[in-house]
Design an enzyme around this catalytic site. Structure first.
Site, PDB file in Angstrom:
ATOM      1  CE1 TYR A   1      -2.951   3.160   1.010  1.00  0.00           C
ATOM      2  CE2 TYR A   1      -2.503   2.665   3.323  1.00  0.00           C
ATOM      3  CZ  TYR A   1      -3.074   3.481   2.361  1.00  0.00           C
ATOM      4  OH  TYR A   1      -3.752   4.610   2.737  1.00  0.00           O
TER       5      TYR A   1
ATOM      6  CG  PHE B   1       7.875   1.416   2.136  1.00  0.00           C
ATOM      7  CD1 PHE B   1       7.233   2.386   2.897  1.00  0.00           C
ATOM      8  CD2 PHE B   1       8.634   1.824   1.055  1.00  0.00           C
ATOM      9  CE1 PHE B   1       7.357   3.734   2.582  1.00  0.00           C
ATOM     10  CE2 PHE B   1       8.760   3.160   0.730  1.00  0.00           C
ATOM     11  CZ  PHE B   1       8.128   4.118   1.489  1.00  0.00           C
TER      12      PHE B   1
ATOM     13  CE1 TYR C   1       4.614  -3.487  12.140  1.00  0.00           C
ATOM     14  CE2 TYR C   1       3.264  -2.200  13.653  1.00  0.00           C
ATOM     15  CZ  TYR C   1       3.937  -2.315  12.455  1.00  0.00           C
ATOM     16  OH  TYR C   1       3.947  -1.259  11.575  1.00  0.00           O
TER      17      TYR C   1
ATOM     18  NE  ARG D   1      -7.924  -3.417  17.163  1.00  0.00           N
ATOM     19  CZ  ARG D   1      -7.622  -2.799  16.009  1.00  0.00           C
ATOM     20  NH1 ARG D   1      -8.056  -3.305  14.873  1.00  0.00           N
ATOM     21  NH2 ARG D   1      -6.928  -1.692  16.007  1.00  0.00           N
TER      22      ARG D   1
ATOM     23  CG  ASP E   1      -7.262  -0.979  19.790  1.00  0.00           C
ATOM     24  OD1 ASP E   1      -6.197  -1.073  19.155  1.00  0.00           O
ATOM     25  OD2 ASP E   1      -8.378  -1.273  19.321  1.00  0.00           O
TER      26      ASP E   1
HETATM   27  N1  UDP Z   1     -11.545  -0.053  14.905  1.00  0.00           N
HETATM   28  C1  UDP Z   1     -12.897  -0.307  15.030  1.00  0.00           C
HETATM   29  N2  UDP Z   1     -13.470  -1.196  14.150  1.00  0.00           N
HETATM   30  C2  UDP Z   1     -12.764  -1.808  13.144  1.00  0.00           C
HETATM   31  C3  UDP Z   1     -11.378  -1.530  13.020  1.00  0.00           C
HETATM   32  C4  UDP Z   1     -10.805  -0.648  13.916  1.00  0.00           C
HETATM   33  O1  UDP Z   1     -13.562   0.218  15.911  1.00  0.00           O
HETATM   34  O2  UDP Z   1     -13.339  -2.599  12.385  1.00  0.00           O
HETATM   35  C5  UDP Z   1     -10.921   0.924  15.824  1.00  0.00           C
HETATM   36  C6  UDP Z   1      -9.710   0.379  16.577  1.00  0.00           C
HETATM   37  O3  UDP Z   1     -10.130  -0.256  17.750  1.00  0.00           O
HETATM   38  C7  UDP Z   1      -8.918   1.664  16.824  1.00  0.00           C
HETATM   39  C8  UDP Z   1      -9.215   2.531  15.603  1.00  0.00           C
HETATM   40  O4  UDP Z   1     -10.420   1.992  15.039  1.00  0.00           O
HETATM   41  O5  UDP Z   1      -9.394   2.319  17.964  1.00  0.00           O
HETATM   42  C9  UDP Z   1      -8.118   2.492  14.556  1.00  0.00           C
HETATM   43  O6  UDP Z   1      -7.786   1.142  14.306  1.00  0.00           O
HETATM   44  P1  UDP Z   1      -6.899   0.680  13.082  1.00  0.00           P
HETATM   45  O7  UDP Z   1      -6.836  -0.817  13.116  1.00  0.00           O
HETATM   46  O8  UDP Z   1      -7.398   1.328  11.831  1.00  0.00           O
HETATM   47  O9  UDP Z   1      -5.471   1.316  13.382  1.00  0.00           O
HETATM   48  P2  UDP Z   1      -4.496   1.211  14.673  1.00  0.00           P
HETATM   49  O10 UDP Z   1      -4.739   2.469  15.457  1.00  0.00           O
HETATM   50  O11 UDP Z   1      -4.855  -0.027  15.432  1.00  0.00           O
HETATM   51  O12 UDP Z   1      -3.149   1.170  14.059  1.00  0.00           O
END
Ligand code: UDP
Length: 315
Positions: free
Chosen positions: A11, A70, A138, A276, A279
């Site tokens: 990407y 990348f 990661y 999740r 987070d």
């Molecule tokens: N998120 C959500 N639903 C989804 C995917 C992500 O609510 O289907 C939330 C996730 O919990 C976080 C935010 O969106 O708070 C951004 O998540 P993403 O995976 O896009 O990026 P990250 O911040 O984890 O790198």
């Protein structure tokens, strides 16, 4: 410049490769296409389909002015399940690349680092001098690559820049996000108006934020690409610099979904779901350093990101 773009079938790598070509650079892409797509490599770039370990030295022996790195595994959940894979692919292959740069005297590199190197922040916005305490393999593997790069800069005179991305979104024409396993919020929300899923889940509504959902710092992939071009010119022999790439402010998950509803004209169904694991409530970058040092500023807002991501996804 003659440049090697590792991960240029992915990407962000494909967007940066396209912008480099448009700026008049010569581009060779090195990608094993394990998660990237051969047809994402921009026309005009030469693709070498191989791992860094197998081919970095051979390719760089052709004489290069710089590398944009990348290629990586980038799924947090997978890294928790398979830590060895992340240390091997991310750190191990990067080490092979850096060593090939040393042997073939490639003078500069811009590395794709991540906000995940900071872990749970003590304060926001996060500055480059804040503690790095990654909470998953990661982020830990990316931090180890930053450290390795700093040592290679010190010992061998390479000029290195690590760019720590926060939440990258949007697309650049035909270059966009096409992950087989999609975890990111915007492409997942857009799957609803595309008819690929019924609803989107909101992961956690009890965070200590104004609307109870997580806040993230979103940055347009084209603004991100512009930062790479500036960083390439700023690589100074024997030094390693770290720059955060964000906007200094953020949007909540509910706000993101609302913008997706406005842009697509679709009443996207959102289901309130449990948090999740792992987070943090708020992740926002201070971009003061890159603004001051390289004159970079993000120019595209969340609406532009969603508009471009939607045009790409519904093409
Ligand atoms: N998120 C959500 N639903 C989804 C995917 C992500 O609510 O289907 C939330 C996730 O919990 C976080 C935010 O969106 O708070 C951004 O998540 P993403 O995976 O896009 O990026 P990250 O911040 O984890 O790198």
């Amino acid at each position: 410049m003659k440049l090697l773009v590792t991960g240029g079938a992915g990407y962000i790598g494909s967007v940066v490769a396209a912008r480099l070509l448009e700026s008049g650079h010569e581009v060779v892409v090195l990608d094993d296409c394990s998660t990237g797509h051969e047809d994402a490599v921009p026309t005009g770039a030469t693709l070498v389909r191989a791992t860094l370990r197998a081919a970095a030295s051979d390719v760089l022996s052709g004489g290069f002015d710089g590398v944009l790195h990348f290629a990586a595994k980038s799924l947090v959940g997978e890294s928790v399940e398979k830590p060895g894979l992340y240390w091997d692919k991310n750190l191990g292959e990067s080490l092979a690349l850096f060593d090939a740069m040393r042997v073939h005297r490639v003078p500069r590199i811009v590395f794709s680092s991540t906000a995940a190197t900071y872990g749970e922040p003590e304060r926001t916005p996060i500055a480059e001098t804040d503690p790095t305490r990654p909470t998953n393999p990661y982020g830990a593997s990316k931090l180890a690559i930053d450290t390795t790069l700093a040592e290679y800069a010190r010992m061998y005179g390479i000029g290195g820049v690590s760019l720590r991305y926060f939440n990258v979104a949007g697309a650049y024409g035909t270059y966009g996000e096409r992950h087989t396993v999609e975890t990111h919020i915007i492409p997942n929300v857009l799957k609803v108006p595309l008819g690929e899923r019924e609803s989107v889940s909101i992961f956690g509504t009890d965070y200590p934020t104004e609307d109870g959902t997580c806040i993230r710092d979103y940055i347009h992939v084209v603004d991100l690409a512009a930062a790479h071009l500036l960083a390439l010119d700023a690589c100074a022999p024997g030094t390693h610099e770290i720059f955060n790439l964000g906007s200094g402010s953020g949007y909540s998950v509910r706000e993101v979904i609302d913008v997706c509803r406005e842009v697509t004209g679709h009443g996207i169904d959102a289901v309130e779901s449990p948090r999740r694991p792992g987070d943090p409530a708020v992740l926002v970058a201070s971009s003061a350093k890159i603004t001051e040092r390289l004159g970079w500023k993000p120019e595209r807002d969340l609406r532009a990101m969603v508009t471009d991501a939607w045009a790409f996804a519904s093409r």
